[in-house]
Enzyme design. Sequence first.
Site, PDB file in Angstrom:
ATOM      1  N   HIS A  31      -6.130  -5.559   9.069  1.00  0.00           N
ATOM      2  CA  HIS A  31      -5.214  -6.536   8.469  1.00  0.00           C
ATOM      3  C   HIS A  31      -3.780  -6.048   8.636  1.00  0.00           C
ATOM      4  O   HIS A  31      -3.478  -4.868   8.514  1.00  0.00           O
ATOM      5  CB  HIS A  31      -5.572  -6.834   7.010  1.00  0.00           C
ATOM      6  N   GLU A  55      -5.039 -10.597   3.913  1.00  0.00           N
ATOM      7  CA  GLU A  55      -6.150  -9.776   3.428  1.00  0.00           C
ATOM      8  C   GLU A  55      -5.926  -9.398   1.979  1.00  0.00           C
ATOM      9  O   GLU A  55      -6.876  -9.352   1.180  1.00  0.00           O
ATOM     10  CB  GLU A  55      -6.283  -8.517   4.294  1.00  0.00           C
ATOM     11  N   HIS A  61      -0.617   0.512  -2.557  1.00  0.00           N
ATOM     12  CA  HIS A  61      -0.068  -0.730  -3.108  1.00  0.00           C
ATOM     13  C   HIS A  61       1.245  -0.512  -3.858  1.00  0.00           C
ATOM     14  O   HIS A  61       1.536  -1.205  -4.833  1.00  0.00           O
ATOM     15  CB  HIS A  61      -1.087  -1.435  -4.006  1.00  0.00           C
ATOM     16  N   ASP A  95      -8.134   8.258  17.818  1.00  0.00           N
ATOM     17  CA  ASP A  95      -8.994   8.664  18.921  1.00  0.00           C
ATOM     18  C   ASP A  95     -10.433   8.206  18.698  1.00  0.00           C
ATOM     19  O   ASP A  95     -11.134   7.826  19.649  1.00  0.00           O
ATOM     20  CB  ASP A  95      -8.958  10.182  19.090  1.00  0.00           C
TER      21      ASP A  95
END
Length: 443
Positions: free
Chosen positions: A129, A175, A291, A310
């Site tokens: 997202h 999202e 958040h 990776d």
Amino acid sequence: MTLAFPRRTTVAAAASLALAALLTPAVPASAAPSTAPPSAGILAAPDIPVANVKAHLAQLQSIATANGGNRAHGRAGYKASVDYVKAKLDAAGFTTTLQTFTSSGSTGYNLIADWPGGDASQVLMTGAHLDSVTAGPGINDNGSGSAAILETALAVSRASYQPSKHLRFAWWGAEELGMVGSTYYVNQLATADRARITGYLNFDMIGSPNPGYFVYDDDPTIEKTFKDYYAGLSVPTEIETEGDGRSDHAPFKNAGIPVGGLFSGADYIKTAAQAQKWGGTSGLAFDRCYHASCDTSANINDTALDRNSDAIAYAVWGLSAATTPPPSGTVFENTADVAVPDNGAAVTSSVSVTGRTGNAPATLKASVDIKHTYRGDLVVDLLAPDGSAYRLKNSSSSDSADNVIATYTVNASSEAANGTWKLRVQDVAAQDTGYIDSWKLTF
């Protein structure tokens, strides 16, 4: 990652949604060398330069700074983020589509990018997202996943990679309002199009400043791919539970599509045992800026970001490539995790051997992958169908390494080949835990 209410309940967002055009694949070219750990059946993947991933994060930070400090749904910072990613993909030869929807009275955007070529009836999809919460720029949550899959997509282009499966990448909107964008995408797919997606890989928060190494335990093949990568680095992993059902893999999983992914932790607290095996600080959250306004470009652990980036390329290359299966009837494997109780009763994992004739060979190979924080505690036996036990490993107080990843040769020529074989594992001392990751018999 979507905020928990109070744990993994999603917020239903009102959505009046407009469908964008579906994507059509075309034709690519050849593959690239790799620095990834080797694994049987996995084609070589390139190293993903962490400097490139961080350059994308710097751009997302600049976008947030220039647009009120965030990149949230319905805000100018989100659309600018979409435009940045889309321009990179368009220049690299991807076919991109903006899918629009409406949530909380604002237009939202999903960005879908298809790499030309590959079998369109087998689609490997990778997503993250792109939106932040309104409180901050969202550089770990989830600039980290968005930047890493962007750089993986650009590596596909640089390598002119020609996978067996068709590759699709996605950056989801809204999202943080309850997986609105990804849910819309899945709901708009025709049944046949859903069936064409062989796997969806999700990456939401992979650069946490006090990181853990968590692997989704949903689809066994995808899970094993990531665990194999980290085993090659000798980095232990744990099953991901904090984000279960709380990110964009959930709508895919609910639709019956195989899912998997990686996570480095949010507001859960790192334990002393986790700090011992991964480093960092126990007693603190994996991401203290989750958040919050401090989720900036300073809120990233470079090592975790590098390893996870990776690992994404390793999985994309490995899961999209044509592989050569073992000869029919030769290898029998169980990849389901089985917890091994600390200083407790023995547990078993079974494989059912069929289609063989006569007895097992004198060179039966038993390959085991047991994740454990002190392997010296473990006693491991192979049980034949008639219950006969073959000792593979004894416990030892001086064997202080992690994990048992080994192949043992067993003279099982007195045993009937067909039947249920079991791996039996017992932890005979206290204070360390683990689980059977997978095991197999090769005849």
